[in-house]
Design a protein around this motif. Structure first.
Motif, short mmCIF file in Angstrom:
data_model
loop_
_atom_site.label_atom_id
_atom_site.label_comp_id
_atom_site.label_asym_id
_atom_site.label_seq_id
_atom_site.Cartn_x
_atom_site.Cartn_y
_atom_site.Cartn_z
N VAL A 134 37.09 39.29 46.65
CA VAL A 134 38.32 39.58 45.90
C VAL A 134 38.86 38.32 45.20
O VAL A 134 38.98 38.28 43.98
N VAL A 135 39.18 37.28 45.98
CA VAL A 135 39.80 36.09 45.40
C VAL A 135 38.86 35.40 44.41
O VAL A 135 39.26 35.06 43.28
N ASP A 136 37.61 35.22 44.80
CA ASP A 136 36.67 34.54 43.91
C ASP A 136 36.38 35.37 42.66
O ASP A 136 36.13 34.81 41.57
N LYS A 137 36.43 36.69 42.80
CA LYS A 137 36.22 37.55 41.63
C LYS A 137 37.32 37.31 40.60
O LYS A 137 37.04 37.11 39.41
N TRP A 138 38.57 37.30 41.07
CA TRP A 138 39.67 37.07 40.13
C TRP A 138 39.62 35.65 39.58
O TRP A 138 40.04 35.41 38.43
N ALA A 139 39.14 34.70 40.39
CA ALA A 139 39.03 33.32 39.91
C ALA A 139 38.03 33.20 38.76
O ALA A 139 38.16 32.32 37.90
N GLN A 140 37.07 34.12 38.72
CA GLN A 140 36.11 34.14 37.61
C GLN A 140 36.65 34.92 36.42
O GLN A 140 36.52 34.50 35.27
N VAL A 141 37.29 36.06 36.70
CA VAL A 141 37.77 36.95 35.64
C VAL A 141 39.00 36.39 34.95
O VAL A 141 39.13 36.44 33.72
N GLN A 142 39.94 35.84 35.72
CA GLN A 142 41.21 35.33 35.17
C GLN A 142 41.59 34.04 35.92
O GLN A 142 42.56 34.01 36.67
N PRO A 143 40.84 32.96 35.72
CA PRO A 143 41.05 31.73 36.50
C PRO A 143 42.44 31.13 36.37
O PRO A 143 42.94 30.53 37.32
N ASP A 144 43.10 31.32 35.23
CA ASP A 144 44.41 30.71 35.02
C ASP A 144 45.58 31.61 35.40
O ASP A 144 46.73 31.17 35.36
N GLN A 145 45.29 32.86 35.75
CA GLN A 145 46.36 33.78 36.14
C GLN A 145 46.97 33.34 37.47
O GLN A 145 46.25 32.99 38.41
N LEU A 146 48.29 33.34 37.56
CA LEU A 146 48.95 32.90 38.79
C LEU A 146 48.65 33.85 39.94
O LEU A 146 48.78 35.08 39.80
N ALA A 147 48.32 33.28 41.09
CA ALA A 147 48.15 34.05 42.33
C ALA A 147 49.37 33.88 43.23
O ALA A 147 49.84 34.84 43.84
N LEU A 148 49.90 32.64 43.31
CA LEU A 148 51.06 32.33 44.14
C LEU A 148 52.09 31.57 43.32
O LEU A 148 51.74 30.66 42.57
#
Length: 578
Positions: free
Chosen positions: A31-45
């Motif tokens: 999950v986390v690594d997938k989003w890091a690839q798809v939208q690396p600059d999108q805020l998580a926290l």
């Protein structure tokens, strides 16, 4: 078919058979690594100090990197797959780096609320066979009192403002992570969706806390929680939950599953104040808010209402409630305050993801928990596991042989060294009994009655404490209440209410005066106008506080025990007649 991706019909059609989960599922990796690839600059926290003086933002790329580096720190310290690690932290961003780092190694975080004292930590560490502890300066100090007795020598301290540094004997977590090169990848060799992923202890509403075993695929099940929150990339979500509650897992894992942003703010020193929450909603584009009923009740107090109107929320458009049922009167007051925002109540446990909710497209019936989630089969059963008809009261239960109950609820409790799944099979159906009582109406809405042990039996009638407390809340003098059964020679039990007075009445009523007697009578008369007379509290006692678990749930068991102690003679007479 409804067009919104969050509409009840849409999610039922899309997720009716569940959510596909790969056999080698790992939440950080999948999950986390997938989003890091798809939208690396999108805020998580998005972390903000309690006084709004400073903030820190972490993208999905940051979350992926920092949790990988944390995993390396834990590996270097000798932690291995299957090791259980006690975690007690305030609302700091390091919590997620540490927890996700543990999960990368296949270690099992065991979060505990920041209110736990040394004795509580000792019980949890011993019960969970913990191999390490992660905390801030304060909690590491508490754990230090019991560390030797539970045989835990690995202690990691996460720095917080003004803690004075990390003493010898503890690992400086932040410094250790900083020393690991960026881009480090650290994962267990193998992951399985049935690996134990996280352990919570129940909040202990009726007895000692129990250890809840949750497997890796359970975390993916919180996709349904994210859909209830109506989250997607770019949306900012605030969940008012201590990081030791399962509700924080609902909130953050639900957020990360949807690629959205989790807003984190610690409370101010001392007690929670509604004004801090109102300020956060006013300053930041928070679109979804999740609070326990206690906080919603505080928001509709007279002083908070005035502050809300002077500082309206910037972007809030969706509110949900969880932890305990929310009184219908509070839902109405909040809707009036906000100009139409309805609090969507929902039901879940430490043992489950959200399984009953008020979804988009489902008309709210005030006081109802809503309808069953898209991949859950929820029913009402009797003591033998027989499914009851609509309108009959029984235990709320989830089918575990079909649908979401097969995967999105806990593996079981640890009891006497063995796994207890708390299941009943009858007529070819296997149910997990939640221990909560309720009923379902003919339209599929579920209604909460109370914990099994909380139900009051008076003159042959069964009375749920929540319906008593909801009716009491209709009187302006009642800010919050707890209803319990009190021993009574004529009725077996009478309904007794412990009431916290609202701001407007707090200084007007003195104990033992005629004013107090008149107010009690007025509350009882208002009560009778709104529900059956057999439910009326025959005794009302005004109190300053109510006993609660660390997750904010009322511990009615303490009040029942208090009444039993006060009425020992009555209990003896009752028993002599049996």
């Amino acid at each position: 078919m409804a067009s919104s991706e969050f509409h009840y019909d849409t999610i039922c059609a899309k997720y009716g058979d569940g959510i596909p989960c790969p056999d080698d599922f790992s939440f950080p990796k999948t999950v986390v690594d997938k989003w890091a690839q798809v939208q690396p600059d999108q805020l998580a926290l998005h972390w903000v100090a309690h006084d709004f003086s400073h903030e820190r933002k972490y993208s999905y790329a940051d979350l992926s990197d920092l949790s990988n580096r944390a995993a390396q720190v834990f590996r270097d310290a000798g932690l291995e797959k299957g090791d259980r690690v006690l975690v007690q932290l305030p609302r700091v961003s390091g919590f997620w780096f540490a927890v996700l780092g543990l999960m990368r190694l296949g270690c099992v975080p065991v979060p505990g609320t920041s209110l736990l004292v040394a004795k509580d930590l000792e019980f949890r560490a011993r019960t969970a066979s913990a191999r390490a502890f992660i905390g801030d300066a304060e909690s590491c100090g508490r754990f230090g009192e019991v560390a030797s007795s539970v045989g835990v020598s690995r202690v990691f301290q996460i720095r917080t403002a003004g803690d004075g540094g990390v003493p010898s004997g503890r690992v400086d977590f932040d410094k250790a992570v900083e020393a690991v090169p960026r881009g480090t990848k650290c994962e267990a060799e193998q992951h399985s969706k049935t690996d134990l992923a996280i352990v919570f202890f129940t909040s202990g509403t009726t007895g000692a806390p129990k250890m809840v075993l949750l497997e890796s695929e359970y975390l993916l099940g919180h996709t349904i929680s994210g859909l209830w929150y109506r989250l997607k990339p770019g949306k900012l979500f605030l969940c008012m939950a201590d990081l030791g509650w399962a509700k924080a897992c609902y909130g953050s894992m639900g957020t990360f599953n949807m690629g959205a942003t989790y807003f984190v703010q610690p409370p101010p020193p001392g007690n929670f104040t509604p004004n801090q929450l109102i300020d956060a909603l006013h300053r930041y584009p928070i679109e979804t808010l999740c609070c326990p009923p206690t906080i919603y009740r505080s928001l509709v107090s007279s002083s908070a209402k005035a502050y809300w109107k002077a500082n309206p929320p910037r972007a809030l458009n969706h509110c949900v409630g969880a932890g305990e049922p929310l009184n219908a009167s509070v839902i109405k007051e909040f809707r009036d305050l906000t100009g139409g925002l309805e609090v969507k109540d929902g039901y879940g446990q430490s043992e489950t993801v959200i399984c009953i909710s008020n979804w988009e497209g489902v008309k709210v019936r005030e006081g109802s928990m809503g309808k069953a989630g898209p991949f859950f089969q929820v029913g009402i059963i009797d003591e033998q596991g027989r499914q009851l008809s609509d309108g009959e009261e029984g235990e709320i239960a989830i089918r575990t042989d079909v649908g979401g109950g097969k995967t999105w609820i806990f593996k079981g409790y640890i009891k006497n060294g063995k796994v207890d799944k708390r299941q009943k099979t009858r007529d070819g159906k296997t149910w997990y009994g939640t221990g909560d009582r309720g009923m379902r109406d003919s339209d599929g809405y579920f209604w909460f009655v109370g914990r099994d042990d909380d139900v009051i039996t008076t003159s042959g009638y069964r009375v749920g404490p929540f319906e008593v407390e909801s009716a009491l809340k209709l009187h302006p003098a009642v800010a919050e209440s707890a209803a319990v059964g009190s021993p009574d020679l004529a009725r077996g039990e009478l309904v007794k209410a412990f009431v916290i007075l609202s701001e407007e009445y707090r200084d007007k009523v003195r104990p033992g005066t005629q004013e107090e007697k008149d107010l009690i009578l007025d509350i009882q008369n208002t009560f009778k106008k709104n529900t059956g007379p057999y439910k009326v509290p025959r005794e009302i006692e005004f109190v300053d506080t109510l006993p609660k678990t660390v997750s904010g749930k009322i511990r009615r068991v303490e009040l029942r025990d208090l009444e039993k102690e006060r009425k020992k003679d009555v209990l003896k007479q009752i028993k002599s007649k049996l």
